[in-house]
Design an enzyme around this catalytic site. Structure first.
Site, mmCIF file in Angstrom:
data_model
loop_
_atom_site.group_PDB
_atom_site.id
_atom_site.type_symbol
_atom_site.label_atom_id
_atom_site.label_comp_id
_atom_site.label_asym_id
_atom_site.label_seq_id
_atom_site.Cartn_x
_atom_site.Cartn_y
_atom_site.Cartn_z
ATOM 1 N N THR A 1 0.815 -1.225 0.000
ATOM 2 C CA THR A 1 0.000 0.000 0.000
ATOM 3 C C THR A 1 0.844 1.269 0.000
ATOM 4 O O THR A 1 0.308 2.370 0.114
ATOM 5 C CB THR A 1 -0.928 0.018 1.231
ATOM 6 N N GLN B 1 -2.171 8.248 -3.619
ATOM 7 C CA GLN B 1 -2.148 8.343 -5.074
ATOM 8 C C GLN B 1 -3.450 7.903 -5.727
ATOM 9 O O GLN B 1 -3.842 8.418 -6.766
ATOM 10 C CB GLN B 1 -0.981 7.502 -5.616
ATOM 11 N N ASP C 1 0.139 -5.647 2.849
ATOM 12 C CA ASP C 1 1.162 -4.982 3.659
ATOM 13 C C ASP C 1 0.914 -3.483 3.747
ATOM 14 O O ASP C 1 0.555 -2.836 2.753
ATOM 15 C CB ASP C 1 2.538 -5.236 3.038
ATOM 16 N N TYR D 1 2.680 5.206 6.190
ATOM 17 C CA TYR D 1 2.169 5.358 4.829
ATOM 18 C C TYR D 1 1.004 6.357 4.812
ATOM 19 O O TYR D 1 -0.026 6.150 5.465
ATOM 20 C CB TYR D 1 1.695 4.029 4.256
ATOM 21 N N SER E 1 9.384 -3.558 -4.124
ATOM 22 C CA SER E 1 9.876 -2.808 -5.284
ATOM 23 C C SER E 1 10.498 -3.710 -6.349
ATOM 24 O O SER E 1 11.612 -3.452 -6.819
ATOM 25 C CB SER E 1 10.896 -1.747 -4.836
ATOM 26 N N LEU F 1 9.867 -3.801 -9.384
ATOM 27 C CA LEU F 1 10.008 -3.055 -10.648
ATOM 28 C C LEU F 1 10.839 -1.795 -10.469
ATOM 29 O O LEU F 1 10.828 -0.911 -11.326
ATOM 30 C CB LEU F 1 8.622 -2.704 -11.205
ATOM 31 N N GLY G 1 3.306 -3.175 -5.945
ATOM 32 C CA GLY G 1 2.783 -1.824 -5.766
ATOM 33 C C GLY G 1 2.145 -1.372 -7.058
ATOM 34 O O GLY G 1 2.844 -1.129 -8.044
ATOM 35 N N ASN H 1 0.601 -8.011 -13.424
ATOM 36 C CA ASN H 1 1.590 -8.525 -12.470
ATOM 37 C C ASN H 1 1.210 -9.894 -11.914
ATOM 38 O O ASN H 1 2.094 -10.691 -11.573
ATOM 39 C CB ASN H 1 1.779 -7.544 -11.318
#
Length: 423
Positions: free
Chosen positions: A115, A122, A144, A149, A303, A305, A382, A392
């Site tokens: 998240t 966003q 997660d 955040y 991460s 990507l 993400g 994905n």
């Protein structure tokens, strides 16, 4: 097959009524007059043979669709009596792979939904709900988040969705991270005070009684290791968490936490959250496998990507709607525009050609590459829209040794273990 157990529900004799199946009344509408019925009958009799055949085919299709709806409704009613939902059953029969988290008994999906950046910031709450629903229905059981955040809004959004969906709490895994909780000196770090109060705050925002894993979101040099391990043991013993783990800790720090736990009969960490992708390899490929074999600590990576770099979206600059263009992500923009970033983008173009040859996308190839690594229990995704998530989720089933060798040759950054260096 779908009659209620013991005939106790679903109408008389275990059968379902029209009201049960459709939520409508069986009572027929009153006709305006008998003459209108005659008129309609006459109109039907005047149809040509072709029109009759077409009407019969249409009626057959409608009847078949109605049968399917009835069967689905019966199945939903039966599952409801069993305390289940259709979405949960579909998730359980999905093709998702599950692994033990390190050497613990906790089974997690090989792909999890993160998240960071997205939830509460966003993307809209509606999009967040769509993403969680698709992920859950495709077998993802790991979600997660962290207290930091979106200043806690990510946890609020996640909690609202979980409450709305009504999924069984035992069917999914929630993880959160503690370190940055607020502006006050006592609202950050890994003191006993903040670990306990910070986790209570997270549980309140998530509207949950417990999280499955609480992570220490970096080590705190101002807090003694024994205090950290004792506080984590306390929240587990109090039922506020099932396990604890580390995030962005060094191998030496993790080993110290394990040693302290064993010395004082406390609970050791079961997992490390680490950044892992084509250009960040050493820790996950060299250090963590050694910890996995020695003390059973698994790896949950994030991460895959490289903040979107591997998708190729930054090949022609920084798009306005991208993460690198967002406020607070100047570091990512600088990384993309750096000399090292340009070298990485050149390698990414070669990797895109390889993905095309393998019949997958560059993102799917990168995620499958992350999962091939020993000790990696789950890769956190993400995403900001459903198309990205579905892409994905459709990863390669396996990475062949030939493909791995080809990727290593393209990257030219394969790390070597101590054993390989000695050899």
């Amino acid at each position: 097959m779908f009659a209620s157990r013991g005939g106790s529900g679903g109408g008389k004799g275990g059968k379902y009524s029209v009201e049960d199946l459709y939520g409508i009344s069986k009572k027929p509408k009153a006709s305006s007059s008998s003459g209108s019925i005659v008129a309609k009958t006459g109109a039907r009799s005047s149809k040509t043979p072709d029109q009759k055949t077409e009407s019969e085919a249409l009626a057959s299709q409608i009847l078949e669709a109605a049968h399917r709806l009835v069967e689905r409704r019966r199945l939903e009613l039966y599952l409801r009596e069993c305390g289940l939902s259709l979405a949960e059953c579909e998730a359980e029969r999905s093709a998702m792979t599950y692994k033990n988290l390190g050497k613990s008994g906790l089974r997690v999906s090989c792909l999890g939904l993160g998240t960071w950046v997205t939830f509460g910031s966003q993307i809209s709450d509606e999009m967040a709900e769509n993403l969680m629903t698709i992920a859950y229905e495709n077998g993802v059981n790991l979600f997660d988040t962290a207290e930091v955040y979106a200043s806690g809004r990510a946890e609020i959004t996640l909690g609202n969705i979980i409450k709305k969906k009504g999924w069984r709490r035992s069917s999914f895994v929630i993880t959160t991270k503690i370190y940055w909780g607020g502006q006050a000196e006592t609202e950050r770090g890994l003191s006993r005070k903040h670990i306990i109060e910070g986790l209570r705050g997270s549980l309140s925002r998530l509207q949950l009684d417990y999280v499955d894993i609480v992570f220490a979101n970096r080590n705190d040099v101002n807090s003694p290791m024994e205090e950290i391990v004792r506080a984590m043991t306390f929240v587990i013993n109090q039922g506020m968490a099932m396990y604890w783990g580390t995030s962005r800790w060094s191998a030496m720090e993790i080993m110290e936490a394990y040693s302290v736990a064993r010395q004082f009969n406390l609970i050791p960490p079961v997992c490390e959250q680490a950044e892992y992708h084509y250009f960040q390899r050493d820790k996950v490929e060299v250090q963590l496998p050694e910890l996995y074999h020695k003390i059973g600590v698994g790896a949950m990576t994030w991460s895959p990507l490289a903040c979107g770099l591997i998708t190729g979206k930054y090949s022609d600059g920084v798009p306005e709607c991208s993460r690198a263009a967002m406020k607070g992500y100047q570091w990512l923009k600088e990384r993309v525009n750096s000399e090292e970033g340009r070298r990485q983008l050149a390698k990414i173009k070669e990797l895109h050609l390889l993905a095309d040859r393998l019949g997958c996308t560059a993102a799917q190839l990168a995620i499958a590459w992350c999962l091939r690594s020993e000790g990696v229990s789950s890769v956190l995704l993400g995403v900001s829209n459903t198309d990205q998530l579905l892409e994905n989720l459709g990863i390669l089933t396996q990475m062949t040794p030939q493909t791995i060798t080809e990727i290593d040759a393209l990257l030219g950054n394969k790390p070597h273990s101590k054993k390989e260096l000695r050899a």
